[in-house]
Design a protein around this motif. Structure first.
Motif, PDB file in Angstrom:
ATOM      1  N   MET A 102      -5.035  10.150   9.019  1.00 45.76           N
ATOM      2  CA  MET A 102      -6.124   9.197  10.048  1.00 45.76           C
ATOM      3  C   MET A 102      -7.489   9.920   9.733  1.00 45.76           C
ATOM      4  SD  MET A 102      -4.671   6.862  11.359  1.00 45.76           S
ATOM      5  CE  MET A 102      -5.856   6.562  12.628  1.00 45.76           C
ATOM      6  N   ASN A 103      -7.667  11.231   9.043  1.00 45.66           N
ATOM      7  CA  ASN A 103      -8.834  11.925   8.779  1.00 45.66           C
ATOM      8  C   ASN A 103      -9.206  11.387   7.521  1.00 45.66           C
ATOM      9  OD1 ASN A 103      -9.207  13.083  11.348  1.00 45.66           O
ATOM     10  ND2 ASN A 103      -7.994  14.848  10.601  1.00 45.66           N
ATOM     11  N   SER A 104      -8.540  10.791   6.770  1.00 47.68           N
ATOM     12  CA  SER A 104      -8.891  10.092   5.259  1.00 47.68           C
ATOM     13  C   SER A 104      -9.084   8.991   5.326  1.00 47.68           C
ATOM     14  CB  SER A 104      -7.796  10.555   4.553  1.00 47.68           C
ATOM     15  OG  SER A 104      -7.909  10.336   3.249  1.00 47.68           O
ATOM     16  N   PRO A 105     -10.524   8.341   5.091  1.00 47.78           N
ATOM     17  CA  PRO A 105     -10.862   6.782   5.131  1.00 47.78           C
ATOM     18  C   PRO A 105      -9.755   5.892   4.540  1.00 47.78           C
ATOM     19  CG  PRO A 105     -12.766   8.151   4.643  1.00 47.78           C
ATOM     20  CD  PRO A 105     -11.603   9.183   4.501  1.00 47.78           C
ATOM     21  N   GLY A 106      -9.484   6.441   3.266  1.00 46.56           N
ATOM     22  CA  GLY A 106      -8.282   5.774   2.308  1.00 46.56           C
ATOM     23  C   GLY A 106      -6.796   5.452   3.078  1.00 46.56           C
ATOM     24  N   HIS A 107      -6.497   6.761   3.569  1.00 41.01           N
ATOM     25  CA  HIS A 107      -5.191   6.550   4.170  1.00 41.01           C
ATOM     26  C   HIS A 107      -5.114   5.931   5.491  1.00 41.01           C
ATOM     27  CE1 HIS A 107      -4.893  10.045   1.166  1.00 41.01           C
ATOM     28  NE2 HIS A 107      -3.655   9.648   1.194  1.00 41.01           N
ATOM     29  N   LYS A 108      -6.201   6.112   6.389  1.00 38.47           N
ATOM     30  CA  LYS A 108      -6.402   5.400   7.526  1.00 38.47           C
ATOM     31  C   LYS A 108      -6.367   3.940   7.535  1.00 38.47           C
ATOM     32  CE  LYS A 108      -9.314   5.264  11.559  1.00 38.47           C
ATOM     33  NZ  LYS A 108     -10.769   6.186  12.252  1.00 38.47           N
ATOM     34  N   ALA A 109      -7.361   3.420   6.312  1.00 36.44           N
ATOM     35  CA  ALA A 109      -7.095   1.971   6.258  1.00 36.44           C
ATOM     36  C   ALA A 109      -5.824   1.416   5.785  1.00 36.44           C
ATOM     37  CB  ALA A 109      -8.145   1.728   4.861  1.00 36.44           C
ATOM     38  N   ASN A 110      -4.783   2.185   5.155  1.00 34.49           N
ATOM     39  CA  ASN A 110      -3.640   1.644   5.089  1.00 34.49           C
ATOM     40  C   ASN A 110      -2.700   1.454   6.325  1.00 34.49           C
ATOM     41  OD1 ASN A 110      -3.534   0.834   2.183  1.00 34.49           O
ATOM     42  ND2 ASN A 110      -2.953   2.971   1.488  1.00 34.49           N
ATOM     43  N   GLY A 142       0.721  -1.331   0.031  1.00 34.60           N
ATOM     44  CA  GLY A 142      -0.014   0.029   0.011  1.00 34.60           C
ATOM     45  C   GLY A 142       0.863   1.191   0.090  1.00 34.60           C
ATOM     46  N   GLU A 143       0.255   2.242  -0.456  1.00 37.32           N
ATOM     47  CA  GLU A 143       1.093   3.683  -0.495  1.00 37.32           C
ATOM     48  C   GLU A 143       0.154   4.773   0.271  1.00 37.32           C
ATOM     49  OE1 GLU A 143       1.635   5.996  -4.154  1.00 37.32           O
ATOM     50  OE2 GLU A 143       3.677   5.597  -3.797  1.00 37.32           O
ATOM     51  N   ASN A 144       0.671   5.691   0.663  1.00 30.96           N
ATOM     52  CA  ASN A 144      -0.006   6.810   1.377  1.00 30.96           C
ATOM     53  C   ASN A 144       0.932   8.048   0.814  1.00 30.96           C
ATOM     54  OD1 ASN A 144      -2.152   5.854   2.477  1.00 30.96           O
ATOM     55  ND2 ASN A 144      -1.283   6.194   4.836  1.00 30.96           N
ATOM     56  N   LEU A 145       0.347   9.183   0.464  1.00 31.15           N
ATOM     57  CA  LEU A 145       1.076  10.224  -0.046  1.00 31.15           C
ATOM     58  C   LEU A 145       0.521  11.462   0.855  1.00 31.15           C
ATOM     59  CD1 LEU A 145       1.045  10.140  -4.055  1.00 31.15           C
ATOM     60  CD2 LEU A 145       2.692   9.058  -2.345  1.00 31.15           C
TER      61      LEU A 145
END
Length: 424
Positions: free
Chosen positions: A169-177, A151-154
């Protein structure tokens, strides 16, 4: 012989003049606050000139407070800079809060993340896929990392590691990673330079689950040696009850893992609270003493349970001494572990950056400590109370004689005072 008699006369006050003096004062108060025919049912305190003067006074009070505070000394406020160590520590703290195991840093994932960060900076884009369609997984594979899942977060345009973690952590997609229980390893890439006309920091966070090595199976069966185990004697029920009474369940032997666990400082943080720096640390359970060192001084951190330690230091001393803050943990065998938290020197900071300046809460006034903000808040509240009381008297005493302009102008001044009070 002659005698001289001196008579001392005390100044005499006329009762009428005294009554006239207090009578004039009472009339002035009556004219200023109470509506009656002499003031045309228009209290002087709510007159146009008085309200205009009050408005100027309210704004002047705010300007005075801001000016006097700006003349005070400056203290640096520090916050976590964007580094690989800080991003990983914050990520693991988020996972720990949800009962997930920590991620371990992987050098190959870090190489892939750094390559992606450098590529975004060099080519001026911010996206999971490159302008030519290259996916994040290609960077991971190029770095030589074999994975089952990744996975990747930017992130870009942040200056604090805490803000990056909060945004993710406030973004569902980034938090899921971040909270994916299947991820085991992590790598961070950071690149700083010009992006869209201003200096920016690109942060790339890559997660991975490596391909576990397969067990080699032998064609020959494993020979298992057997040994006859003697049958234990049968105990009577009375003996069983007696043994259970003599050996409480709470008296269990400590595990070998806890005894041999090496002391380590897992994480630490320096947070600003007023004019103090709150130093916290997380250590292994084997730590029996934790000390924070800065310059020639040191403070003992107090245990909070579950490997948590906390202490406070004067922020002014940290800044004035240009000290580096480091934590040192000790176990019962005398072994130690250290972790550097922050650099309060004037040189380039490794883990912490100067973000803003904090003005003092109090200033010296005639030899005494004076808090202009508290005085300002009390002044506004008292003013609002006086004007509202005057409006209630003006409206309630002569309800059949009302001045709409009086009510409108007074309400405007009260709203202005309330807004200035709310701005702190």
């Amino acid at each position: 012989m002659e005698y001289v008699l001196t008579i001392i006369k005390w100044p005499s006050f006329e009762v009428k003049r005294l009554l006239a003096f207090f009578g004039a004062g009472a009339r002035h108060l009556h004219d200023h606050f109470i509506p009656h025919p002499r003031n045309n049912y228009h209290p002087h305190i709510l007159g146009h000139r008085a309200l205009a003067l009050f408005s100027v006074m309210l704004v002047s009070m705010k300007i005075f407070t801001l000016t006097i505070l700006s003349l005070g000394p400056v203290l640096p406020v520090f916050s976590s800079a964007i580094t690989q160590e800080n991003i990983i520590a914050l990520t693991n703290e988020s996972r720990k809060a949800y009962g997930l195991k920590e991620l371990t840093q992987n050098n190959l994932l870090a190489v892939a993340a750094q390559a992606k960060a450098d590529d975004m900076l060099a080519r001026g884009y911010f996206s999971h896929n490159t302008p030519d369609g290259r996916t994040p997984w290609s960077f991971i594979e190029t770095a030589g990392y074999s994975y089952i899942m990744a996975g990747e977060n930017l992130a870009v345009n942040f200056t604090e590691a805490e803000n990056v973690e909060t945004a993710w952590m406030n973004s569902p997609g980034h938090k899921a990673n971040i909270l994916n229980k299947n991820f085991e390893e992590i790598g961070i890439g950071i690149s700083q330079g010009q992006y869209q006309g201003h200096t920016a920091i690109f942060v790339v966070q890559m997660f991975g689950t490596p391909i576990a090595q397969k067990l080699a199976l032998s064609d020959k069966p494993t020979i298992v040696q057997t040994q006859e185990v003697p049958v234990p004697p049968v105990l009577s029920q009375q003996a069983v009850n007696s043994a259970a009474t003599q050996t409480p369940a709470s008296q269990t032997a400590p595990s070998l893992e806890n005894i041999l666990q090496p002391v380590a400082v897992q994480s630490g943080e320096v947070a600003v609270a007023g004019n103090s720096a709150v130093i916290t640390a997380t250590t292994t359970d084997s730590a029996v003493k934790v000390i924070a060192y800065f310059g020639q001084q040191a403070i003992m951190l107090q245990p909070k349970g579950q490997g948590q330690w906390e202490g406070q230091a004067d922020l002014g001393k940290l800044a004035a001494g240009q000290a580096q803050v480091r934590i040192k943990a000790f176990d019962m065998a005398g072994k130690t572990a250290e972790l550097q938290l922050a650099d309060f020197s004037s040189s380039t900071v490794k883990n912490y950056n100067v973000l803003q300046t904090a003005k003092p809460d109090k200033v010296s006034w005639l030899g005494r400590a004076f808090d202009p903000k508290v005085f300002e808040q009390k002044f506004y509240l008292l003013f609002i109370a006086v004007i509202l009381t005057s409006m209630v008297l003006a409206i309630g005493i002569r309800r059949h004689v009302q001045h709409l302009s009086l009510i409108a102008n007074s309400s405007f001044v009260v709203i202005l005072a309330t807004l200035l009070w709310m701005t702190g």
